[in-house]
Design a protein around this motif. Structure first.
Motif, PDB file in Angstrom:
ATOM      1  N   VAL A 297      48.903  46.074  38.153  1.00 51.90           N
ATOM      2  CA  VAL A 297      47.562  45.578  38.438  1.00 51.90           C
ATOM      3  C   VAL A 297      46.914  44.766  37.460  1.00 51.90           C
ATOM      4  O   VAL A 297      46.855  45.033  36.332  1.00 51.90           O
ATOM      5  CB  VAL A 297      46.440  46.761  38.743  1.00 51.90           C
ATOM      6  N   THR A 298      46.546  43.062  37.740  1.00 54.43           N
ATOM      7  CA  THR A 298      46.330  42.417  36.658  1.00 54.43           C
ATOM      8  C   THR A 298      44.771  41.992  36.804  1.00 54.43           C
ATOM      9  O   THR A 298      44.158  42.070  37.843  1.00 54.43           O
ATOM     10  CB  THR A 298      47.257  41.052  36.469  1.00 54.43           C
ATOM     11  N   ALA A 299      44.137  41.510  35.871  1.00 57.31           N
ATOM     12  CA  ALA A 299      42.824  41.332  35.843  1.00 57.31           C
ATOM     13  C   ALA A 299      42.726  39.751  36.137  1.00 57.31           C
ATOM     14  O   ALA A 299      42.048  38.768  35.361  1.00 57.31           O
ATOM     15  CB  ALA A 299      42.088  41.518  34.391  1.00 57.31           C
ATOM     16  N   ASP A 300      43.255  39.526  37.572  1.00 55.40           N
ATOM     17  CA  ASP A 300      43.103  38.250  38.093  1.00 55.40           C
ATOM     18  C   ASP A 300      42.352  37.910  39.176  1.00 55.40           C
ATOM     19  O   ASP A 300      42.266  38.732  40.224  1.00 55.40           O
ATOM     20  CB  ASP A 300      44.652  37.783  38.637  1.00 55.40           C
TER      21      ASP A 300
ATOM     22  N   PRO B 277      37.094  41.067  37.710  1.00 53.65           N
ATOM     23  CA  PRO B 277      37.954  41.926  37.277  1.00 53.65           C
ATOM     24  C   PRO B 277      37.021  42.412  35.962  1.00 53.65           C
ATOM     25  O   PRO B 277      36.817  41.861  35.107  1.00 53.65           O
ATOM     26  CB  PRO B 277      39.115  41.515  36.673  1.00 53.65           C
TER      27      PRO B 277
ATOM     28  N   GLU C 222      41.687  42.367  29.895  1.00 51.73           N
ATOM     29  CA  GLU C 222      43.016  41.706  29.646  1.00 51.73           C
ATOM     30  C   GLU C 222      43.923  42.044  28.299  1.00 51.73           C
ATOM     31  O   GLU C 222      45.259  42.275  28.227  1.00 51.73           O
ATOM     32  CB  GLU C 222      42.894  40.070  29.658  1.00 51.73           C
TER      33      GLU C 222
ATOM     34  N   HIS D 199      39.413  46.355  38.932  1.00 53.36           N
ATOM     35  CA  HIS D 199      40.585  46.185  38.096  1.00 53.36           C
ATOM     36  C   HIS D 199      41.312  44.707  38.463  1.00 53.36           C
ATOM     37  O   HIS D 199      41.861  44.086  37.911  1.00 53.36           O
ATOM     38  CB  HIS D 199      41.554  47.276  38.472  1.00 53.36           C
ATOM     39  N   GLN D 200      40.979  44.190  39.597  1.00 55.17           N
ATOM     40  CA  GLN D 200      41.721  43.187  40.214  1.00 55.17           C
ATOM     41  C   GLN D 200      40.941  42.464  41.198  1.00 55.17           C
ATOM     42  O   GLN D 200      40.499  43.173  42.162  1.00 55.17           O
ATOM     43  CB  GLN D 200      43.131  43.313  40.815  1.00 55.17           C
TER      44      GLN D 200
END
Length: 515
Positions: free
Chosen positions: A292-295, A362, A268, A322-323
């Motif tokens: 692309v988010t670390a969700d 992630p 993050e 990555h996600q």
């Protein structure tokens, strides 16, 4: 080899790749970190490597030939470490793991200074926007040039290369200059207070409030206050911290673990991965950047950065998530493929050992085996919304050396073809070409050492005896001047007969213009 099932860890993740010239001690450094954290046990009289450089060819050569993965837990962090080969001619293998990490540690030999692979790695790290750390190893050696090495780092990479600790006067220990500096400690060069002040002044340049407290109000700045601007400096390349260690004696290893745990970015906190999207109708156009988010609850997006092929277990893909979250039983697509594969066994790698885990989120790095279509640079996902996602590709060095290769035993031709195909899956800097005009198979790599390693692996792993020679030169004939020709064809015996007449005139065009 597998061990039992492990549960998903909940600690923040740090992903770090160690790059540096052969002889800098990357593999020994990883083992020292694993021992210090308790991930492996230091056994007296073990001899050689315990978990790193585990393949027979690596043990024979005495240095890393492949990138390999390790992990450890330290206080509040789960740390993934990637060891890489340091031979210049194997740099393609080393650079292929860059998409998997937020941070790159450049490992420098205190006896040799800044060498070729470290310089290339620094340029690549800057280009891919990775956070950086410099580790000066062998600082205990009698011929170590620690002060000269720091000066060379600053001359080559910039004055923002600042020591976060310093070797003691006798080089037997390392003195902290950041967390709890001992201003009275005797160090080999400079001083602890000077190093501390330069670090603080470099970090507060990105935070106006801290700069005001420090410069105008004269207040001291504590490490917790510096945490966020410190990581901002790493993301922006405003600071490249330098730490001194000795993998042989363990000096500075505990401080290095603390630096990784408290200062290096989580997924993050690091720079965002360079994902792009390009659909079939836009194949001739540049891709569109996507976020692309670390969700852990979002669609799964992972990237395959390493492929391992084995004659017995088949193809294994090593990927960075990555996600989203990957679980045992997950259905994942490969790129724009229409058919999903099932994750039957989700693995964490510790060198040659593997441990099955139930799920991973992630930032984590895992592997899946026996997936025939998985390949290097593939994007794995669980929704067709991401069919056309890809990660900005690496630009690998051009091949420099070539050899024509053939089997010495009749009937091994297909075995050799299969082996070469598997090896190109593992090594994106190796190319194989069949030249029809010469009727020969040609392998091309980054140098003679690279190709020699390929030949040794063909013999040792696939049990194929081969012969090599210099590739033939595909000479071509060309038209040099204008010419004319005439031919008349007659055949009167039997049937209706045949007749044909040809007038041909040919002349050259400018070079490259055919005729």
């Amino acid at each position: 080899m597998k061990s039992g099932m492990a549960e998903l860890h909940s600690d923040p993740i740090r992903n770090i790749a160690l790059l540096g010239h052969s002889g800098s001690g990357k593999s020994a450094l990883i083992e020292a970190l694993l021992i210090q954290s308790g991930a492996i046990v230091d056994q007296e009289g073990q001899g050689g490597r315990m978990v790193t450089d585990f393949t027979p060819l690596e043990q024979q050569s005495g240095h890393s030939l492949e990138s390999s993965l390790f992990h450890l837990h330290h206080q509040s962090s789960h740390i993934n470490l990637i060891d890489t080969p340091g031979t210049p001619e194997l740099f393609g293998r080393a650079m292929s793991i860059l998409p998997a990490v937020e941070s790159v540690a450049l490992v420098i030999n205190a006896r040799q200074g800044v060498e070729q692979v470290a310089r290339k790695s620094f340029d690549l790290m800057q280009d891919r926007k990775k956070c950086g750390l410099i580790i000066v190893n062998h600082c205990d050696a009698t011929d170590a040039k620690t002060e000269n090495t720091l000066s060379a780092l600053q001359d080559r990479f910039g004055q923002h290369c600042l020591p976060i600790n310093l070797p003691s006067r006798d080089h037997s220990q390392v003195v902290d200059c950041y967390f709890q500096p001992d201003y009275n400690a005797e160090v080999a060069f400079n001083s602890v207070i000077e190093a501390h002040d330069r670090l603080v002044e470099q970090v507060i340049e990105v935070d106006d409030d801290l700069m005001d407290l420090y410069l105008e109000q004269g207040q001291s700045i504590e490490p917790p206050q510096l945490h966020d601007p410190f990581e901002q400096c790493l993301r922006e390349g405003h600071l490249l911290p330098v730490c001194f260690v000795s993998a042989r004696t363990g000096a500075g290893i505990d401080q290095l673990l603390r630096i990784i745990n408290e200062l290096m970015p989580t997924p993050e906190e690091g720079n965002a991965p360079l994902f792009m999207k390009k659909e079939g109708s836009k194949m001739g156009e540049p891709g569109e950047a996507v976020s692309v988010t670390a969700d852990p609850e979002a669609h799964t997006i992972a990237h395959v950065f390493k492929v391992i092929t084995d004659p017995f277990i088949g193809r294994m893909g090593v990927f960075r998530i990555h996600q989203g979250t990957v679980k045992t039983g997950s259905q994942l697509y490969i790129g724009d493929g229409r058919k999903a594969f099932r994750v039957n066994h989700l693995l964490k790698l510790q060198g040659e050992q593997s441990q099955e885990v139930s799920s991973a989120g992630p930032g984590d790095i895992c592997a899946v085996a026996k997936v025939d279509n998985i390949h290097f640079d593939a994007v794995l996902h669980d929704s067709h919304d991401e069919d056309h996602f890809y990660l900005e590709p690496l630009v690998f060095p051009e091949p420099m050396s070539s050899l024509a290769i053939d089997t010495t035993r009749h009937g091994d031709e297909q075995k050799l073809s299969d082996a070469l195909h598997r090896m190109t899956l593992e090594d994106p800097s190796l190319t194989v070409e069949h030249r029809e005009s010469q009727n020969e198979t040609v392998i091309s790599g980054l140098g003679s050492v690279h190709l020699q390693m390929v030949l040794e692996k063909i013999q040792a792993v696939y049990n194929i005896d081969v012969s090599t020679r210099l590739p033939g030169i595909p000479y071509r004939e060309t038209v040099l001047k204008a010419s004319e020709g005439h031919y008349r064809h007659k055949k009167q015996s039997g049937g209706s007969g045949q007749f044909g007449e040809v007038f041909l005139r040919i002349e050259p065009l400018p070079r490259g213009g055919w005729f």
